[in-house]
Design a protein around this motif. Structure first.
Motif, PDB file in Angstrom:
ATOM      1  N   ASN A 107       0.811  -1.221   0.000  1.00 19.49           N
ATOM      2  CA  ASN A 107       0.000   0.000   0.000  1.00 19.49           C
ATOM      3  C   ASN A 107       0.844   1.271   0.000  1.00 19.49           C
ATOM      4  O   ASN A 107       0.301   2.368   0.144  1.00 19.49           O
ATOM      5  CB  ASN A 107      -0.933   0.017   1.220  1.00 19.49           C
ATOM      6  N   HIS A 108       2.145   1.125  -0.162  1.00 17.24           N
ATOM      7  CA  HIS A 108       3.046   2.274  -0.148  1.00 17.24           C
ATOM      8  C   HIS A 108       3.406   2.666  -1.582  1.00 17.24           C
ATOM      9  O   HIS A 108       3.864   1.834  -2.373  1.00 17.24           O
ATOM     10  CB  HIS A 108       4.305   1.954   0.653  1.00 17.24           C
ATOM     11  N   ILE A 109       3.188   3.937  -1.893  1.00 17.78           N
ATOM     12  CA  ILE A 109       3.438   4.469  -3.240  1.00 17.78           C
ATOM     13  C   ILE A 109       4.644   5.407  -3.173  1.00 17.78           C
ATOM     14  O   ILE A 109       4.720   6.262  -2.285  1.00 17.78           O
ATOM     15  CB  ILE A 109       2.222   5.240  -3.783  1.00 17.78           C
ATOM     16  N   PHE A 110       5.555   5.255  -4.129  1.00 13.79           N
ATOM     17  CA  PHE A 110       6.783   6.042  -4.143  1.00 13.79           C
ATOM     18  C   PHE A 110       6.895   6.827  -5.452  1.00 13.79           C
ATOM     19  O   PHE A 110       6.516   6.340  -6.521  1.00 13.79           O
ATOM     20  CB  PHE A 110       7.997   5.122  -4.013  1.00 13.79           C
ATOM     21  N   THR A 111       7.424   8.030  -5.340  1.00 13.36           N
ATOM     22  CA  THR A 111       7.737   8.837  -6.525  1.00 13.36           C
ATOM     23  C   THR A 111       8.996   9.636  -6.229  1.00 13.36           C
ATOM     24  O   THR A 111       9.237  10.032  -5.074  1.00 13.36           O
ATOM     25  CB  THR A 111       6.564   9.769  -6.912  1.00 13.36           C
ATOM     26  N   PRO A 112       9.859   9.867  -7.219  1.00  8.72           N
ATOM     27  CA  PRO A 112      11.129  10.547  -6.957  1.00  8.72           C
ATOM     28  C   PRO A 112      10.972  11.994  -6.499  1.00  8.72           C
ATOM     29  O   PRO A 112      10.053  12.711  -6.917  1.00  8.72           O
ATOM     30  CB  PRO A 112      11.851  10.479  -8.314  1.00  8.72           C
ATOM     31  N   ASP A 113      11.885  12.409  -5.650  1.00 11.64           N
ATOM     32  CA  ASP A 113      12.010  13.800  -5.240  1.00 11.64           C
ATOM     33  C   ASP A 113      12.502  14.617  -6.427  1.00 11.64           C
ATOM     34  O   ASP A 113      13.499  14.258  -7.065  1.00 11.64           O
ATOM     35  CB  ASP A 113      13.003  13.880  -4.076  1.00 11.64           C
ATOM     36  N   LEU A 114      11.803  15.708  -6.729  1.00  6.89           N
ATOM     37  CA  LEU A 114      12.169  16.540  -7.879  1.00  6.89           C
ATOM     38  C   LEU A 114      12.686  17.914  -7.453  1.00  6.89           C
ATOM     39  O   LEU A 114      12.625  18.865  -8.227  1.00  6.89           O
ATOM     40  CB  LEU A 114      10.962  16.699  -8.810  1.00  6.89           C
ATOM     41  N   SER A 115      13.207  18.004  -6.247  1.00  8.71           N
ATOM     42  CA  SER A 115      13.678  19.301  -5.758  1.00  8.71           C
ATOM     43  C   SER A 115      15.008  19.720  -6.371  1.00  8.71           C
ATOM     44  O   SER A 115      15.389  20.894  -6.285  1.00  8.71           O
ATOM     45  CB  SER A 115      13.804  19.273  -4.237  1.00  8.71           C
ATOM     46  N   GLN A 116      15.723  18.771  -6.996  1.00  7.71           N
ATOM     47  CA  GLN A 116      17.029  19.085  -7.568  1.00  7.71           C
ATOM     48  C   GLN A 116      17.048  19.026  -9.090  1.00  7.71           C
ATOM     49  O   GLN A 116      17.883  19.663  -9.721  1.00  7.71           O
ATOM     50  CB  GLN A 116      18.077  18.117  -7.021  1.00  7.71           C
ATOM     51  N   SER A 117      16.157  18.245  -9.682  1.00  9.46           N
ATOM     52  CA  SER A 117      16.102  18.129 -11.140  1.00  9.46           C
ATOM     53  C   SER A 117      14.786  17.486 -11.537  1.00  9.46           C
ATOM     54  O   SER A 117      14.041  16.984 -10.688  1.00  9.46           O
ATOM     55  CB  SER A 117      17.281  17.307 -11.679  1.00  9.46           C
ATOM     56  N   GLY A 118      14.508  17.490 -12.851  1.00 13.06           N
ATOM     57  CA  GLY A 118      13.282  16.876 -13.340  1.00 13.06           C
ATOM     58  C   GLY A 118      12.148  17.864 -13.511  1.00 13.06           C
ATOM     59  O   GLY A 118      12.264  19.047 -13.179  1.00 13.06           O
ATOM     60  N   VAL A 119      11.036  17.359 -14.049  1.00 13.09           N
ATOM     61  CA  VAL A 119       9.848  18.168 -14.314  1.00 13.09           C
ATOM     62  C   VAL A 119       8.704  17.693 -13.420  1.00 13.09           C
ATOM     63  O   VAL A 119       8.362  16.510 -13.426  1.00 13.09           O
ATOM     64  CB  VAL A 119       9.423  18.069 -15.798  1.00 13.09           C
ATOM     65  N   ASP A 120       8.144  18.604 -12.652  1.00 23.05           N
ATOM     66  CA  ASP A 120       7.001  18.296 -11.795  1.00 23.05           C
ATOM     67  C   ASP A 120       5.743  18.414 -12.646  1.00 23.05           C
ATOM     68  O   ASP A 120       5.111  19.459 -12.721  1.00 23.05           O
ATOM     69  CB  ASP A 120       6.961  19.268 -10.614  1.00 23.05           C
ATOM     70  N   GLY A 121       5.359  17.309 -13.288  1.00 26.48           N
ATOM     71  CA  GLY A 121       4.286  17.330 -14.267  1.00 26.48           C
ATOM     72  C   GLY A 121       2.904  17.552 -13.680  1.00 26.48           C
ATOM     73  O   GLY A 121       2.647  17.272 -12.503  1.00 26.48           O
ATOM     74  N   VAL A 122       2.005  18.056 -14.520  1.00 24.36           N
ATOM     75  CA  VAL A 122       0.619  18.287 -14.124  1.00 24.36           C
ATOM     76  C   VAL A 122      -0.032  16.985 -13.665  1.00 24.36           C
ATOM     77  O   VAL A 122      -0.727  16.950 -12.640  1.00 24.36           O
ATOM     78  CB  VAL A 122      -0.169  18.907 -15.298  1.00 24.36           C
TER      79      VAL A 122
END
Length: 265
Positions: free
Chosen positions: A184-199
């Motif tokens: 039941n645990h969902i993970f997504t990468p931290d985008l505070s340093q790079s990447g696009v925080d998509g809609v």
């Protein structure tokens, strides 16, 4: 294509998007003549323009132009670009007081329909994303890293690429955000340093945070974190979510989270 509200296909060479990649953009899905998550796309563009210190954008006009571009389209893609406008030879933005609005419409990527059924194959990209907390998260016009990722991806039989940063931590895919599930645990990468925080990433995060029994974790993890995942999926505003069947040798068959999200994405 429309530039500042007028039908056009050419842009002045002095526009700073041409000279420096000075601007931001968003890409939205049209379904039955309506732009999906339109307010979120406008909000994302506003955030990016604020980070880039681009003032004077006529946001009401941009929204009208995007809606007009959607027109009578049953399923299509509307792309909106904001540039700082025209400027001189150097980096200085002095005198750039009239931002440029560009709106275009194109066909919907038909292969997404097949990938919903069969799943996506991911391969690890040899191109690493650089860290830049100032620009992290926004969809600015400097996309050379993604161009290089796509060039390498096109030499494989994979549909998308897993991309890590210079520290070896998962960030995203070439043109999509990444989620994985363990129980039941969902993970997504931290985008505070790079990447696009998509809609769509933001939309999914809100859905998970407001729904039991899921627990969301924003993490900095290496690729090996996917090895014991029960399920992996990718998302962007167009897909909007796709199940991953294979990633760097690991295979996945569960679609529990995917089936849940598909009801609201």
């Amino acid at each position: 294509m429309w530039i500042n509200g007028a039908a056009a296909t050419t842009l002045p060479a002095a526009d700073r998007s041409v000279q420096f990649g000075d601007g931001c953009f968003t890409t939205a899905r049209v379904l039955r003549a309506e732009i999906q998550l339109l307010s979120e796309h406008i909000a994302r563009m506003r955030r990016a323009a604020s980070v880039l210190c681009i003032d004077g954008v006529d946001w009401a006009a941009l929204e009208r132009e995007m809606v007009h571009a959607a027109g009578q389209q049953e399923e299509a893609v509307v792309k909106a670009v904001i540039t700082r406008g025209q400027g001189g030879r150097g980096y200085s933005a002095a005198g750039c007081s009239e931002p440029t609005r560009i709106v275009s419409v194109s066909a919907y990527p038909a292969h997404y329909h097949a990938l919903r059924k069969h799943g996506v194959k991911l391969t690890l990209s040899p191109v690493n994303l650089s860290k830049n907390p100032l620009l992290a998260g926004i969809k600015h016009l400097n996309r050379l890293e993604q161009v290089m990722i796509r060039l390498h991806l096109d030499q494989t039989d994979a549909h998308e690429a897993l991309v890590v940063d210079t520290s070896g931590c998962l960030v995203e895919c070439c043109a999509a955000n990444l989620f994985w599930r363990k129980g039941n645990h969902i993970f997504t990468p931290d985008l505070s340093q790079s990447g696009v925080d998509g809609v769509m990433r933001r939309h999914i995060i809100r859905l998970i945070e407001n729904t039991s029994p899921w627990t969301l974790h924003i993490v900095s993890e290496p690729v090996k974190a996917l090895s014991d995942a029960d399920e992996v999926l990718i998302c962007n505003a167009l897909m909007p979510v796709l199940p991953v069947a294979q990633a760097s040798g690991e295979k996945y068959s569960s679609r529990e989270l995917y089936d849940f999200l598909l009801q609201s994405c």
